[in-house]
Motif scaffolding. Structure first.
Motif, PDB file in Angstrom:
ATOM      1  N   GLN A  72       0.850  -1.191   0.000  1.00  0.00           N
ATOM      2  CA  GLN A  72       0.000   0.000   0.000  1.00  0.00           C
ATOM      3  C   GLN A  72       0.884   1.238   0.000  1.00  0.00           C
ATOM      4  O   GLN A  72       1.877   1.306   0.724  1.00  0.00           O
ATOM      5  CB  GLN A  72      -0.920   0.010   1.216  1.00  0.00           C
ATOM      6  N   ALA A  73       0.527   2.223  -0.820  1.00  0.00           N
ATOM      7  CA  ALA A  73       1.314   3.443  -0.909  1.00  0.00           C
ATOM      8  C   ALA A  73       0.477   4.523  -1.582  1.00  0.00           C
ATOM      9  O   ALA A  73      -0.526   4.219  -2.249  1.00  0.00           O
ATOM     10  CB  ALA A  73       2.608   3.203  -1.702  1.00  0.00           C
ATOM     11  N   PRO A  74       0.856   5.803  -1.431  1.00  0.00           N
ATOM     12  CA  PRO A  74       0.138   6.869  -2.137  1.00  0.00           C
ATOM     13  C   PRO A  74       0.261   6.703  -3.645  1.00  0.00           C
ATOM     14  O   PRO A  74       1.320   6.338  -4.153  1.00  0.00           O
ATOM     15  CB  PRO A  74       0.846   8.149  -1.657  1.00  0.00           C
ATOM     16  N   VAL A  75      -0.817   6.989  -4.343  1.00  0.00           N
ATOM     17  CA  VAL A  75      -0.821   6.866  -5.796  1.00  0.00           C
ATOM     18  C   VAL A  75       0.242   7.775  -6.411  1.00  0.00           C
ATOM     19  O   VAL A  75       0.923   7.391  -7.369  1.00  0.00           O
ATOM     20  CB  VAL A  75      -2.214   7.200  -6.363  1.00  0.00           C
ATOM     21  N   ASP A  76       0.427   8.995  -5.859  1.00  0.00           N
ATOM     22  CA  ASP A  76       1.433   9.924  -6.397  1.00  0.00           C
ATOM     23  C   ASP A  76       2.814   9.273  -6.417  1.00  0.00           C
ATOM     24  O   ASP A  76       3.537   9.342  -7.410  1.00  0.00           O
ATOM     25  CB  ASP A  76       1.562  11.203  -5.566  1.00  0.00           C
ATOM     26  N   ALA A  77       3.179   8.659  -5.268  1.00  0.00           N
ATOM     27  CA  ALA A  77       4.511   8.070  -5.151  1.00  0.00           C
ATOM     28  C   ALA A  77       4.664   6.879  -6.095  1.00  0.00           C
ATOM     29  O   ALA A  77       5.713   6.709  -6.723  1.00  0.00           O
ATOM     30  CB  ALA A  77       4.762   7.647  -3.710  1.00  0.00           C
ATOM     31  N   VAL A  78       3.627   6.064  -6.193  1.00  0.00           N
ATOM     32  CA  VAL A  78       3.689   4.893  -7.077  1.00  0.00           C
ATOM     33  C   VAL A  78       3.805   5.334  -8.531  1.00  0.00           C
ATOM     34  O   VAL A  78       4.608   4.807  -9.300  1.00  0.00           O
ATOM     35  CB  VAL A  78       2.441   4.009  -6.876  1.00  0.00           C
ATOM     36  N   ARG A  79       3.011   6.327  -8.911  1.00  0.00           N
ATOM     37  CA  ARG A  79       3.041   6.827 -10.285  1.00  0.00           C
ATOM     38  C   ARG A  79       4.423   7.395 -10.630  1.00  0.00           C
ATOM     39  O   ARG A  79       4.965   7.130 -11.707  1.00  0.00           O
ATOM     40  CB  ARG A  79       1.960   7.882 -10.469  1.00  0.00           C
ATOM     41  N   SER A  80       4.995   8.167  -9.728  1.00  0.00           N
ATOM     42  CA  SER A  80       6.308   8.760  -9.985  1.00  0.00           C
ATOM     43  C   SER A  80       7.385   7.693 -10.113  1.00  0.00           C
ATOM     44  O   SER A  80       8.242   7.756 -11.004  1.00  0.00           O
ATOM     45  CB  SER A  80       6.669   9.740  -8.864  1.00  0.00           C
ATOM     46  N   ALA A  81       7.351   6.693  -9.216  1.00  0.00           N
ATOM     47  CA  ALA A  81       8.355   5.639  -9.271  1.00  0.00           C
ATOM     48  C   ALA A  81       8.213   4.811 -10.548  1.00  0.00           C
ATOM     49  O   ALA A  81       9.210   4.466 -11.187  1.00  0.00           O
ATOM     50  CB  ALA A  81       8.223   4.738  -8.041  1.00  0.00           C
ATOM     51  N   ALA A  82       6.983   4.496 -10.937  1.00  0.00           N
ATOM     52  CA  ALA A  82       6.771   3.710 -12.154  1.00  0.00           C
ATOM     53  C   ALA A  82       7.193   4.488 -13.394  1.00  0.00           C
ATOM     54  O   ALA A  82       7.708   3.908 -14.353  1.00  0.00           O
ATOM     55  CB  ALA A  82       5.302   3.296 -12.248  1.00  0.00           C
ATOM     56  N   ALA A  83       6.987   5.811 -13.389  1.00  0.00           N
ATOM     57  CA  ALA A  83       7.378   6.622 -14.546  1.00  0.00           C
ATOM     58  C   ALA A  83       8.884   6.696 -14.707  1.00  0.00           C
ATOM     59  O   ALA A  83       9.383   6.894 -15.823  1.00  0.00           O
ATOM     60  CB  ALA A  83       6.794   8.029 -14.404  1.00  0.00           C
ATOM     61  N   ARG A  84       9.627   6.525 -13.615  1.00  0.00           N
ATOM     62  CA  ARG A  84      11.094   6.593 -13.673  1.00  0.00           C
ATOM     63  C   ARG A  84      11.738   5.219 -13.848  1.00  0.00           C
ATOM     64  O   ARG A  84      12.956   5.115 -13.946  1.00  0.00           O
ATOM     65  CB  ARG A  84      11.648   7.239 -12.400  1.00  0.00           C
ATOM     66  N   ASP A  85      10.938   4.177 -13.893  1.00  0.00           N
ATOM     67  CA  ASP A  85      11.476   2.820 -13.892  1.00  0.00           C
ATOM     68  C   ASP A  85      12.193   2.484 -15.198  1.00  0.00           C
ATOM     69  O   ASP A  85      11.950   3.081 -16.255  1.00  0.00           O
ATOM     70  CB  ASP A  85      10.336   1.817 -13.665  1.00  0.00           C
ATOM     71  N   GLU A  86      13.065   1.499 -15.111  1.00  0.00           N
ATOM     72  CA  GLU A  86      13.822   1.049 -16.273  1.00  0.00           C
ATOM     73  C   GLU A  86      12.914   0.564 -17.397  1.00  0.00           C
ATOM     74  O   GLU A  86      13.242   0.709 -18.581  1.00  0.00           O
ATOM     75  CB  GLU A  86      14.771  -0.086 -15.847  1.00  0.00           C
ATOM     76  N   ALA A  87      11.743   0.005 -17.055  1.00  0.00           N
ATOM     77  CA  ALA A  87      10.826  -0.486 -18.091  1.00  0.00           C
ATOM     78  C   ALA A  87      10.390   0.641 -19.016  1.00  0.00           C
ATOM     79  O   ALA A  87      10.250   0.447 -20.233  1.00  0.00           O
ATOM     80  CB  ALA A  87       9.595  -1.134 -17.438  1.00  0.00           C
ATOM     81  N   VAL A  88      10.189   1.843 -18.472  1.00  0.00           N
ATOM     82  CA  VAL A  88       9.792   2.986 -19.303  1.00  0.00           C
ATOM     83  C   VAL A  88      10.965   3.448 -20.159  1.00  0.00           C
ATOM     84  O   VAL A  88      10.786   3.817 -21.327  1.00  0.00           O
ATOM     85  CB  VAL A  88       9.264   4.130 -18.419  1.00  0.00           C
ATOM     86  N   ARG A  89      12.172   3.407 -19.615  1.00  0.00           N
ATOM     87  CA  ARG A  89      13.342   3.802 -20.406  1.00  0.00           C
ATOM     88  C   ARG A  89      13.568   2.843 -21.574  1.00  0.00           C
ATOM     89  O   ARG A  89      13.901   3.274 -22.681  1.00  0.00           O
ATOM     90  CB  ARG A  89      14.585   3.866 -19.513  1.00  0.00           C
ATOM     91  N   VAL A  90      13.357   1.556 -21.340  1.00  0.00           N
ATOM     92  CA  VAL A  90      13.487   0.584 -22.429  1.00  0.00           C
ATOM     93  C   VAL A  90      12.433   0.846 -23.500  1.00  0.00           C
ATOM     94  O   VAL A  90      12.712   0.804 -24.706  1.00  0.00           O
ATOM     95  CB  VAL A  90      13.366  -0.851 -21.877  1.00  0.00           C
ATOM     96  N   LEU A  91      11.221   1.122 -23.052  1.00  0.00           N
ATOM     97  CA  LEU A  91      10.128   1.438 -23.989  1.00  0.00           C
ATOM     98  C   LEU A  91      10.472   2.682 -24.805  1.00  0.00           C
ATOM     99  O   LEU A  91      10.296   2.706 -26.038  1.00  0.00           O
ATOM    100  CB  LEU A  91       8.838   1.653 -23.202  1.00  0.00           C
ATOM    101  N   ALA A  92      10.982   3.704 -24.149  1.00  0.00           N
ATOM    102  CA  ALA A  92      11.336   4.949 -24.840  1.00  0.00           C
ATOM    103  C   ALA A  92      12.450   4.715 -25.852  1.00  0.00           C
ATOM    104  O   ALA A  92      12.401   5.233 -26.974  1.00  0.00           O
ATOM    105  CB  ALA A  92      11.755   6.005 -23.823  1.00  0.00           C
ATOM    106  N   ASP A  93      13.452   3.929 -25.475  1.00  0.00           N
ATOM    107  CA  ASP A  93      14.554   3.650 -26.399  1.00  0.00           C
ATOM    108  C   ASP A  93      14.056   2.896 -27.630  1.00  0.00           C
ATOM    109  O   ASP A  93      14.515   3.152 -28.753  1.00  0.00           O
ATOM    110  CB  ASP A  93      15.634   2.832 -25.686  1.00  0.00           C
ATOM    111  N   ARG A  94      13.126   1.967 -27.426  1.00  0.00           N
ATOM    112  CA  ARG A  94      12.603   1.196 -28.555  1.00  0.00           C
ATOM    113  C   ARG A  94      11.844   2.095 -29.531  1.00  0.00           C
ATOM    114  O   ARG A  94      12.007   2.009 -30.749  1.00  0.00           O
ATOM    115  CB  ARG A  94      11.695   0.079 -28.040  1.00  0.00           C
ATOM    116  N   LEU A  95      11.028   2.969 -28.993  1.00  0.00           N
ATOM    117  CA  LEU A  95      10.259   3.874 -29.847  1.00  0.00           C
ATOM    118  C   LEU A  95      11.164   4.910 -30.515  1.00  0.00           C
ATOM    119  O   LEU A  95      10.940   5.299 -31.665  1.00  0.00           O
ATOM    120  CB  LEU A  95       9.178   4.574 -29.024  1.00  0.00           C
TER     121      LEU A  95
END
Length: 274
Positions: A109-132
């Motif tokens: 359990q955690a605040p949605v703000d904190a979860v959203r920020s952490a997920a947006a900075r995650d390596e999975a998003v960087r891999v997605l960005a590099d692919r696109l």
């Protein structure tokens, strides 16, 4: 005639900032590598997955929000209107869901703000960005930053024009009418505002994250599927399209770091669907 010096200062600021923005926009228009087929890098609108569409339309934050909503829709996550997220099923289906579960921590359990920020900075998003980026569908980071810097410079120049116009009007009268002074200062202001308008419609016709090829895919996807699937609509247009007010509240509410209290989810009512 001291107001003329102020006018020249305003003109210099506007011309320099507009030149900076136009140069950045021109570079951004050719910064993305051309797709090998001259179209969209072999992608079709229906070949874009939702995470890719979300990134092209809204960047890392949109990807994180889509992940939260997808997990909530699958009843693997509860999003309470109080702004807290709670794990229901701790099994991740993909790297983006894994990043959300990791952000929720051992307590689940955690605040949605904190979860959203952490997920947006995650390596999975960087891999997605590099692919696109490699496919020529996303704008490189340097191009986005250059355009954003140019826009900020023009906005500051517009504010400087307004400030110098006020200062000119406050100067002792030298025989020049106030209306004439305002007309002279209106010209650099109109140039700055016009430059911002052109940049808005030419550089960001659909998204600040997508290249021209990516924007074409987004437009086609929106036309074909944007109204049919709620998650597709969120990926393309953001959480403002959500019909459920509880979900909008869950994603918009800032908890300010308050710890969870008993009944945060059930008492306030978890969001039930998109």
């Amino acid at each position: 005639m001291f107001w003329v010096l102020l006018l020249l200062t305003a003109w210099a600021a506007v011309l320099a900032s507009c030149a900076l923005l136009l140069r950045a926009a021109a570079v951004a228009s050719v910064a993305a590598p051309a797709p090998p087929d001259g179209g969209a890098g072999g992608y079709r609108p229906d070949a874009l997955n939702l995470y890719e569409a979300a990134y092209l339309a809204g960047g890392p934050r949109r990807v994180a929000e889509l992940t939260l909503l997808s997990m909530q829709r699958g009843r693997r996550l509860l999003l309470a209107r109080t702004g807290w997220a709670t794990v229901v099923d701790p099994v991740a289906r993909d790297p983006h869901e894994r990043s959300v579960l990791g952000a929720l921590g051992p307590d689940g359990q955690a605040p949605v703000d904190a979860v959203r920020s952490a997920a947006a900075r995650d390596e999975a998003v960087r891999v997605l960005a590099d692919r696109l980026d490699a496919a020529g569908l996303a704008l490189p980071v340097s191009a986005r930053r250059a355009v954003a810097g140019g826009v900020r410079a023009v906005r500051r120049a517009a504010a400087l024009v307004a400030a110098t116009a006020v200062a000119a009007l406050c100067l002792p009268a030298d025989g020049t009418g106030r209306a004439v002074v305002l007309c002279w200062f209106s010209m650099p202001l109109l140039l700055a505002l016009g430059c911002l308008a052109i940049a808005r419609f030419e550089t960001y016709p659909y998204s600040a994250w997508a290249s021209p090829a990516g924007q074409r895919l987004l437009v086609a996807l929106d036309r074909e599927q944007g109204e049919g699937d709620p998650l597709t609509a969120v990926a393309l247009r953001g959480v403002r399209v959500l019909a459920d007010p509880a979900l909008r509240a869950a994603l918009a509410r800032a908890t300010g770091g308050r710890g969870p209290t008993p009944g945060d989810g059930p008492v306030q009512g978890p969001a039930q669907g998109i």
